[in-house]
Scaffold this motif. Sequence first.
Motif, mmCIF file in Angstrom:
data_model
loop_
_atom_site.group_PDB
_atom_site.id
_atom_site.type_symbol
_atom_site.label_atom_id
_atom_site.label_comp_id
_atom_site.label_asym_id
_atom_site.label_seq_id
_atom_site.Cartn_x
_atom_site.Cartn_y
_atom_site.Cartn_z
ATOM 1 N N ARG A 123 0.801 -1.224 0.000
ATOM 2 C CA ARG A 123 0.000 0.000 0.000
ATOM 3 C C ARG A 123 0.834 1.274 0.000
ATOM 4 N NH1 ARG A 123 -1.558 -2.220 5.000
ATOM 5 N NH2 ARG A 123 -0.384 -1.398 6.771
ATOM 6 N N HIS A 124 2.125 1.181 0.295
ATOM 7 C CA HIS A 124 2.954 2.387 0.287
ATOM 8 C C HIS A 124 3.522 2.699 -1.092
ATOM 9 C CE1 HIS A 124 2.528 2.510 4.581
ATOM 10 N NE2 HIS A 124 3.140 1.352 4.741
ATOM 11 N N VAL A 125 3.269 1.821 -2.057
ATOM 12 C CA VAL A 125 3.723 2.048 -3.428
ATOM 13 C C VAL A 125 2.674 2.879 -4.151
ATOM 14 C CG1 VAL A 125 4.333 0.951 -5.619
ATOM 15 C CG2 VAL A 125 4.977 -0.127 -3.447
ATOM 16 N N PRO A 126 3.069 3.958 -4.840
ATOM 17 C CA PRO A 126 2.091 4.797 -5.547
ATOM 18 C C PRO A 126 1.321 4.003 -6.608
ATOM 19 C CG PRO A 126 4.222 5.894 -5.404
ATOM 20 C CD PRO A 126 4.444 4.480 -4.951
ATOM 21 N N GLY A 127 0.166 4.535 -6.976
ATOM 22 C CA GLY A 127 -0.623 3.912 -8.041
ATOM 23 C C GLY A 127 -1.874 3.214 -7.560
ATOM 24 N N ARG A 128 -2.318 3.526 -6.343
ATOM 25 C CA ARG A 128 -3.486 2.850 -5.780
ATOM 26 C C ARG A 128 -4.721 3.051 -6.648
ATOM 27 N NH1 ARG A 128 -5.790 4.000 0.345
ATOM 28 N NH2 ARG A 128 -7.613 2.625 0.242
ATOM 29 N N HIS A 147 -2.016 4.803 7.027
ATOM 30 C CA HIS A 147 -1.282 5.872 6.356
ATOM 31 C C HIS A 147 -0.920 7.042 7.265
ATOM 32 C CE1 HIS A 147 -2.051 3.916 2.517
ATOM 33 N NE2 HIS A 147 -3.315 3.808 2.864
ATOM 34 N N GLY A 148 -1.552 7.125 8.439
ATOM 35 C CA GLY A 148 -1.249 8.228 9.339
ATOM 36 C C GLY A 148 -1.768 9.560 8.867
ATOM 37 N N ARG A 149 -2.738 9.543 7.958
ATOM 38 C CA ARG A 149 -3.313 10.776 7.454
ATOM 39 C C ARG A 149 -4.716 10.500 6.935
ATOM 40 N NH1 ARG A 149 -3.301 11.437 1.720
ATOM 41 N NH2 ARG A 149 -3.462 13.693 2.049
ATOM 42 N N GLN A 150 -5.471 11.579 6.755
ATOM 43 C CA GLN A 150 -6.807 11.479 6.197
ATOM 44 C C GLN A 150 -6.826 12.099 4.803
ATOM 45 O OE1 GLN A 150 -9.371 9.844 7.717
ATOM 46 N NE2 GLN A 150 -7.853 9.319 9.284
ATOM 47 N N ARG A 151 -7.445 11.395 3.887
ATOM 48 C CA ARG A 151 -7.600 11.896 2.532
ATOM 49 C C ARG A 151 -9.070 12.241 2.328
ATOM 50 N NH1 ARG A 151 -5.262 8.024 -1.747
ATOM 51 N NH2 ARG A 151 -3.324 8.895 -0.930
ATOM 52 N N SER A 152 -9.353 13.443 1.884
ATOM 53 C CA SER A 152 -10.739 13.853 1.692
ATOM 54 C C SER A 152 -11.380 13.041 0.571
ATOM 55 C CB SER A 152 -10.821 15.340 1.353
ATOM 56 O OG SER A 152 -10.297 15.580 0.062
ATOM 57 N N LEU A 153 -12.702 12.959 0.614
ATOM 58 C CA LEU A 153 -13.418 12.264 -0.449
ATOM 59 C C LEU A 153 -13.146 12.922 -1.788
ATOM 60 C CD1 LEU A 153 -15.444 10.068 -1.234
ATOM 61 C CD2 LEU A 153 -17.279 11.705 -0.784
ATOM 62 N N ALA A 154 -13.097 14.251 -1.803
ATOM 63 C CA ALA A 154 -12.827 14.969 -3.054
ATOM 64 C C ALA A 154 -11.453 14.609 -3.606
ATOM 65 C CB ALA A 154 -12.927 16.479 -2.814
ATOM 66 N N GLU A 155 -10.461 14.474 -2.715
ATOM 67 C CA GLU A 155 -9.120 14.110 -3.164
ATOM 68 C C GLU A 155 -9.103 12.707 -3.743
ATOM 69 O OE1 GLU A 155 -4.562 13.563 -1.396
ATOM 70 O OE2 GLU A 155 -6.170 14.300 -0.084
ATOM 71 N N THR A 156 -9.791 11.786 -3.078
ATOM 72 C CA THR A 156 -9.842 10.413 -3.574
ATOM 73 C C THR A 156 -10.550 10.341 -4.917
ATOM 74 O OG1 THR A 156 -9.864 9.563 -1.306
ATOM 75 C CG2 THR A 156 -10.607 8.078 -3.035
ATOM 76 N N LEU A 157 -11.668 11.038 -5.033
ATOM 77 C CA LEU A 157 -12.391 11.057 -6.300
ATOM 78 C C LEU A 157 -11.542 11.690 -7.402
ATOM 79 C CD1 LEU A 157 -15.948 12.111 -5.055
ATOM 80 C CD2 LEU A 157 -15.210 9.838 -5.793
ATOM 81 N N GLY A 158 -10.777 12.715 -7.046
ATOM 82 C CA GLY A 158 -9.906 13.360 -8.021
ATOM 83 C C GLY A 158 -8.823 12.426 -8.518
ATOM 84 N N ARG A 159 -8.270 11.619 -7.624
ATOM 85 C CA ARG A 159 -7.228 10.670 -8.031
ATOM 86 C C ARG A 159 -7.801 9.614 -8.983
ATOM 87 N NH1 ARG A 159 -2.449 10.194 -4.687
ATOM 88 N NH2 ARG A 159 -2.354 11.942 -3.220
ATOM 89 N N ILE A 160 -9.022 9.176 -8.712
ATOM 90 C CA ILE A 160 -9.668 8.197 -9.599
ATOM 91 C C ILE A 160 -9.925 8.820 -10.962
ATOM 92 C CG2 ILE A 160 -11.789 6.877 -9.972
ATOM 93 C CD1 ILE A 160 -11.897 6.500 -6.906
ATOM 94 N N GLU A 161 -10.430 10.044 -10.962
ATOM 95 C CA GLU A 161 -10.738 10.736 -12.208
ATOM 96 C C GLU A 161 -9.486 10.996 -13.045
ATOM 97 O OE1 GLU A 161 -13.212 12.196 -15.038
ATOM 98 O OE2 GLU A 161 -13.822 11.311 -13.115
ATOM 99 N N ALA A 162 -8.344 11.158 -12.373
ATOM 100 C CA ALA A 162 -7.098 11.484 -13.074
ATOM 101 C C ALA A 162 -6.455 10.284 -13.757
ATOM 102 C CB ALA A 162 -6.103 12.111 -12.101
ATOM 103 N N VAL A 163 -6.926 9.064 -13.447
ATOM 104 C CA VAL A 163 -6.351 7.862 -14.058
ATOM 105 C C VAL A 163 -6.665 7.852 -15.551
ATOM 106 C CG1 VAL A 163 -6.435 5.341 -14.135
ATOM 107 C CG2 VAL A 163 -6.477 6.531 -11.928
ATOM 108 N N VAL A 180 -3.517 2.732 -16.948
ATOM 109 C CA VAL A 180 -4.021 1.377 -16.711
ATOM 110 C C VAL A 180 -3.268 0.369 -17.564
ATOM 111 C CG1 VAL A 180 -6.039 -0.131 -16.804
ATOM 112 C CG2 VAL A 180 -6.295 2.240 -16.046
ATOM 113 N N ALA A 181 -2.969 0.739 -18.788
ATOM 114 C CA ALA A 181 -2.239 -0.170 -19.674
ATOM 115 C C ALA A 181 -0.858 -0.491 -19.122
ATOM 116 C CB ALA A 181 -2.130 0.446 -21.079
ATOM 117 N N VAL A 182 -0.165 0.524 -18.623
ATOM 118 C CA VAL A 182 1.168 0.315 -18.053
ATOM 119 C C VAL A 182 1.084 -0.597 -16.829
ATOM 120 C CG1 VAL A 182 3.094 1.449 -16.884
ATOM 121 C CG2 VAL A 182 2.110 2.480 -18.931
ATOM 122 N N ALA A 183 0.110 -0.327 -15.948
ATOM 123 C CA ALA A 183 -0.042 -1.146 -14.741
ATOM 124 C C ALA A 183 -0.411 -2.579 -15.095
ATOM 125 C CB ALA A 183 -1.112 -0.535 -13.833
#
Length: 448
Positions: free
Chosen positions: A276-281, A393-409, A414-417
Amino acid sequence: MIDANDTPAAPDPDSRVSGAAGVVRSELPGGARLVTETVPSVRSVALGIWIGIGSVDEGPDQAGAAHYLEHLLFKGTGRRTASDIAEEMDAVGGEVNAFTAKEHTCYYAHVLDSDVALAVDVLADVVTNAELAHTDVELERGVVLEEISMRDDDPEDLLGELFDRTLFGDHPLGLPVIGSEESIKSMSRDTLHAFWRGEYTTPRMVVAAAGNLEHDRIAELVGTALAGASAAHAGHRSEPPRAARGIQPVRESALACEFDESEQAHVMLGVPGPGRHVPGRATLAVLNTALGGGLSSRLFQQVREQRGLAYQVFSSQVRYADAGSLSVYAGCAPERLGEVVAVVRDVLGEVAAHGLTDAEVKRAQGSLRGGLVLGCEDTASRMNRIGRSELDHGRQRSLAETLGRIEAVTTDDVAVAAAELLSQPLTAAVVGPYDGVDDLPAPLRDLG
């Protein structure tokens, strides 16, 4: 036992931080962390005491201890019998329970907002003040052994454990949370007591609460309820999130089979994934959802809708601190196992080679967004979200931030992963009416 006259020190106001909208975090004396999310539109509170200790932290003579304790801590404390706990919660229509996982344990309650003081007191009493009487240890030993037998009678549960054991090998991630019949039979009360007292400490605790609440009021209640346990760790700060330890899961093809006299064959195929500490969740979440996370997913369409080979087929991913996995499950008639595996392998190979379409990525992103937002309508889901986030993770991620990360994929992401993940040799586990690996159809025997 906490004396009613004890006055715990107030939480350090400088330790309070703002996280996601409506989420407040503070650190209490003794290192326990409190994370709350205020939801004024509801009349309930979901509360959990999370402990950053799970089955991966057990030694050979402790295998299954965390889960065993999940049973025992509710059997009675210095202030309450098991009946008292049940009656007090039933009297307010509340729920109290616990669950054990590979990397953490959670004791939780769900009550009306007017009964949150009771929930805090009961949970803290159970987690820090249990008696672990010898008679209860013996009584629950039989219950846990029955649970193991039930697990052995459930092919899907058995399959999940067989797959983990095959993928992760001798690493603790490959061992069952529940322990084994041998470890539970041989585990002494002293071993359980030492594990509980040595591992369930306030620096490893996260108290998470979501619902119609005030952070300061919850902090006061939790500070009082944990005063005795906190005193033993005065001056200690909270422990950081669990770090990766450099595990190397099985990288070559591996196959395991366990006999089960049933009318269905159950198969799981998968590959190691990043911790989980590797980027790309977000990218992996989109890949997993498009691959086998819904009715429109490629696996569901190819295996069930177009060929009718299996009633149930889906993919899933997990991410631990050390490593993770992406796997596909299918249940089918034994005579169709070879064809099911061949189709799954073809789908995985096609996605590894060519990725997903833009339409598939968009649908997966929409599915993930909808699931996240709908989950926020439930206080228990919110409590689980903020508790896990703080612990992992020792931190809180807002729902907006999480949704933004999903939208940015992107489709290229996905092909690379997919190319990196799904091009690895497959690991497979099968539970069904087969005498061994040699009895399995060719598409499984020639994994590679």
